[in-house]
Design a protein around this motif. Structure first.
Motif, short mmCIF file in Angstrom:
data_model
loop_
_atom_site.label_atom_id
_atom_site.label_comp_id
_atom_site.label_asym_id
_atom_site.label_seq_id
_atom_site.Cartn_x
_atom_site.Cartn_y
_atom_site.Cartn_z
N UNK A 75 11.79 -0.34 -3.68
CA UNK A 75 11.59 -1.20 -4.84
C UNK A 75 10.59 -0.55 -5.78
N UNK A 76 10.94 -0.48 -7.05
CA UNK A 76 9.98 -0.06 -8.08
C UNK A 76 9.82 -1.24 -9.05
N UNK A 77 8.59 -1.47 -9.49
CA UNK A 77 8.33 -2.56 -10.42
C UNK A 77 7.56 -2.04 -11.63
N UNK A 78 7.83 -2.62 -12.78
CA UNK A 78 7.10 -2.26 -14.00
C UNK A 78 6.91 -3.52 -14.84
N UNK A 138 -15.36 -8.04 10.83
CA UNK A 138 -14.44 -8.63 11.80
C UNK A 138 -14.21 -7.73 13.01
N UNK A 139 -14.51 -6.43 12.88
CA UNK A 139 -14.23 -5.49 13.96
C UNK A 139 -12.75 -5.17 14.08
N UNK A 140 -11.96 -5.47 13.04
CA UNK A 140 -10.51 -5.27 13.08
C UNK A 140 -10.07 -4.28 12.01
N UNK A 141 -8.96 -3.57 12.24
CA UNK A 141 -8.40 -2.75 11.17
C UNK A 141 -7.89 -3.64 10.04
N UNK A 142 -8.11 -3.19 8.81
CA UNK A 142 -7.66 -3.92 7.62
C UNK A 142 -6.73 -3.01 6.83
N UNK A 143 -5.57 -3.53 6.48
CA UNK A 143 -4.58 -2.80 5.68
C UNK A 143 -4.44 -3.50 4.34
N UNK A 144 -4.69 -2.79 3.24
CA UNK A 144 -4.77 -3.41 1.92
C UNK A 144 -3.65 -2.91 1.00
N UNK A 145 -2.93 -3.87 0.42
CA UNK A 145 -1.85 -3.58 -0.51
C UNK A 145 -0.55 -4.20 -0.01
N UNK A 146 0.42 -4.38 -0.94
CA UNK A 146 0.36 -4.00 -2.35
C UNK A 146 -0.43 -5.01 -3.20
N UNK A 168 12.95 -7.24 4.51
CA UNK A 168 12.16 -7.36 3.27
C UNK A 168 10.85 -6.59 3.41
N UNK A 169 10.17 -6.78 4.53
CA UNK A 169 8.87 -6.12 4.72
C UNK A 169 9.02 -4.61 4.92
N UNK A 170 10.12 -4.18 5.51
CA UNK A 170 10.38 -2.74 5.61
C UNK A 170 10.51 -2.13 4.23
N UNK A 171 11.15 -2.85 3.33
CA UNK A 171 11.29 -2.38 1.95
C UNK A 171 9.92 -2.25 1.28
N UNK A 194 5.42 0.94 -1.41
CA UNK A 194 4.05 0.85 -1.92
C UNK A 194 3.08 1.58 -1.00
N UNK A 195 2.02 2.14 -1.59
CA UNK A 195 0.97 2.77 -0.81
C UNK A 195 0.03 1.71 -0.25
N UNK A 196 -0.28 1.82 1.02
CA UNK A 196 -1.16 0.87 1.71
C UNK A 196 -2.42 1.61 2.15
N UNK A 197 -3.58 1.06 1.82
CA UNK A 197 -4.85 1.64 2.27
C UNK A 197 -5.23 1.03 3.61
N UNK A 198 -5.81 1.85 4.48
CA UNK A 198 -6.24 1.36 5.78
C UNK A 198 -7.74 1.55 5.94
N UNK A 199 -8.39 0.56 6.53
CA UNK A 199 -9.83 0.61 6.79
C UNK A 199 -10.06 0.34 8.26
N UNK A 200 -11.02 1.04 8.84
CA UNK A 200 -11.37 0.84 10.24
C UNK A 200 -12.85 0.46 10.33
N UNK A 201 -13.22 -0.30 11.37
CA UNK A 201 -14.60 -0.80 11.47
C UNK A 201 -15.62 0.34 11.55
N UNK A 202 -16.75 0.14 10.88
CA UNK A 202 -17.87 1.09 10.90
C UNK A 202 -19.15 0.28 11.10
N UNK A 203 -20.19 0.93 11.63
CA UNK A 203 -21.51 0.30 11.78
C UNK A 203 -21.40 -1.05 12.47
N UNK A 204 -20.62 -1.11 13.55
CA UNK A 204 -20.29 -2.39 14.18
C UNK A 204 -21.52 -3.15 14.65
N UNK A 205 -22.49 -2.47 15.28
CA UNK A 205 -23.65 -3.19 15.82
C UNK A 205 -24.50 -3.79 14.71
#
Length: 502
Positions: free
Chosen positions: A30-33, A431-439, A464-467, A472-483
């Motif tokens: 899917x492309x959107x404009x 949260x101590x959990x991986x976070x995926x951001x986007x679209x 639908x979700x596979x599409x 779209x590009x998805x950013x991923x974040x992993x926990x840091x400085x947990x303590x």
């Protein structure tokens, strides 16, 4: 996916702006404009706050004309999404009996207390799965009954806001499921209007239209729309997941093999929740402030409404006024990252932050009143907001986990707020959990892909979700400085309790 490229028009009407997008689905991507955009805001008339629906529809038609001028007259579908709870009332000629009221209109002040005396809060929740709130359709309509609004004497039909725009495009009156569930007048077990509750509130069951599922075809555009826009008369209008949050959650790019997951639809407000197969109505859900709203392909969204980037938006307005200089969200994010961590604790959805004249001043007064050091610069004020939101997300996550059947192992963030990398790194840390951001344009993607489902191009929520994942590009974040974050969260909870009980 079938055949050649398919083209759809997505009309996304938000509480502050409206936009029209072209979506092209080809080879599973899917492309959107963006084609056209315009502002939307409440119109104050004496003491009332209204939606200017005639102007909004004129803007929609302008956008459709732009689409025809630049992309031709033939499209595979049109879909409309809007905010929830607001509604239009029509007379026996299908004319508006008055401009629809904004959900922030003050006429309902104090009416929720009267409503729950007539129907207790726990009963309202058991019957509808929705938390009692002043902005709910139920409260707004009850207000009209209590104040003997003359509009009700001539009302023949009630349409939720996206249903009204679908009516203007097609001449067809019906109610789409996802937005109907936001009204607190829908029975999630009977999957129809809660007719007994409607009657108890003094309303007419006959006003409420047949409920249809997301992805249902309403019919072709009305001939007047063809004449005024140049669109092909055979262009179909689809009742998509017409509540904007439902459309956004449809486009969450969940991995197929992921375990339990939560979502955040992030913008001015944050809607955080989990996706279920059936409503969850319990004492715990009521106590935690969770609501059950309709999703696509038979799903239910159990969620909580949390204030979101509203605080940053209002603070930015103030900084621009004070400095007479251009300040961007990137500037705010950069300065917040450099500020001292955990120096100031705020509860973002405290009532003092709902609509202050000066958000920066409100945050400073809050810190002073709670005997904290007062943040003085852009970095320290904005960092207090981002940290406060991250901690609030963790609180909500723990509540969702408490009522969920399986462990929540990851968080998906969609919507405009997903572009804020610092906030969602903080969320992963807290949260101590991986976070995926986007679209960031998840609502538009969900709008258009539900049209594609109606056209036979997509046959399941998984497809639908596979599409979305392919497109779209998805950013991923992993926990840091947990303590450090764990210790800071304990401090935040102590502060939260002091604010709640003090």
């Amino acid at each position: 996916m079938k055949g050649s490229a398919k083209r759809f028009l997505g009309i996304d009407l938000g509480a502050s702006s409206g936009r029209i997008f072209l979506g092209t689905l080809e080879n599973g991507r899917l492309s959107i404009s963006k084609i056209y955009g315009f502002p939307n805001q409440g119109v104050q008339i004496f003491n009332g706050l209204y939606w200017d629906t005639p102007r909004l529809f004129e803007e929609v038609k302008k956008g459709l004309r732009v689409a025809v001028e630049n992309h031709g007259s033939s499209f595979n579908g049109i879909g409309v999404d809007t905010w929830g709870v607001s509604f239009a009332l029509l007379d026996n000629q299908n004319d508006l009996v008055g401009l629809p009221r904004h959900y922030r209109d003050r006429r309902a002040d104090g009416m929720l207390e009267k409503l729950v005396k007539k129907v207790p809060a726990d009963e309202l929740f058991r019957r509808t799965g929705i938390q009692p709130l002043q902005i709910n359709t139920s409260t707004q309509l009850f207000t009209m009954v209590e104040t003997r609004s003359p509009q009700l004497q001539v009302t023949e039909k009630l349409l939720m806001m996206p249903d009204y725009f679908n009516f203007l495009l097609t001449g067809v009156t019906c109610s789409e499921y996802t937005v109907a569930t936001t009204s607190q007048l829908y029975d999630p077990f009977r999957r129809d209007w809660a007719s007994d509750l409607v009657k108890r509130l003094g309303l007419n069951v006959g006003w409420f239209q047949k409920i249809i599922e997301p992805g249902a075809a309403l019919g072709r555009i009305h001939e007047t729309v063809e004449e005024q826009t140049g669109l092909d008369l055979e262009t179909p209008v689809i009742a998509i997941a017409s509540h904007d949050t439902a459309a956004a959650v449809a486009a969450v790019p969940v991995e197929e093999d992921v375990g339990g997951w939560a979502y955040i639809s992030s913008g001015t407000w944050s809607l955080m929740g989990v996706e279920l197969e059936r409503p969850l109505i319990s004492e715990e859900a009521l106590r935690y402030g969770l609501s059950n709203e309709g999703g696509v392909f038979g799903t239910v969204r159990l969620l909580k409404n949390i204030i979101g980037l509203w605080l940053v938006q209002k603070a930015l307005e103030q900084w621009k006024l004070e400095r007479d200089a251009e300040i961007t969200y990137d500037d705010i994010e950069r300065q917040a990252e450099q500020a001292e961590p955990f120096a100031h604790f705020i509860v973002p959805d405290s009532s003092v932050f709902l609509n202050p004249e000066n958000m920066v001043d409100a945050i400073q007064k809050y810190c002073r009143a709670s005997e904290q050091e007062v943040p003085r610069d852009i970095g320290s004020v904005s960092r207090s907001i981002f940290e406060g939101l991250a901690f609030r997300y963790r609180q909500t996550l723990e509540q969702l986990q408490d009522v969920s059947e399986k462990p929540i192992e990851s968080i998906y963030v969609v919507g405009g707020g997903s572009k804020n990398s610092l906030l969602y790194q903080f969320t992963s840390n807290a949260t101590g959990l991986p976070v995926n951001a986007g679209p960031s344009e998840a609502t538009v993607a969900g709008n258009i892909l539900m049209q594609a489902a109606a056209a036979g191009e997509i046959d399941s929520l998984k497809a639908l979700r596979e599409t979305v994942k392919k497109s779209f590009n998805i950013k991923s974040f992993r926990p840091m400085m947990s303590s450090e974050w764990e210790e800071a969260y304990k401090r935040y909870l102590r502060h939260y309790e002091q604010q709640r009980t003090g």
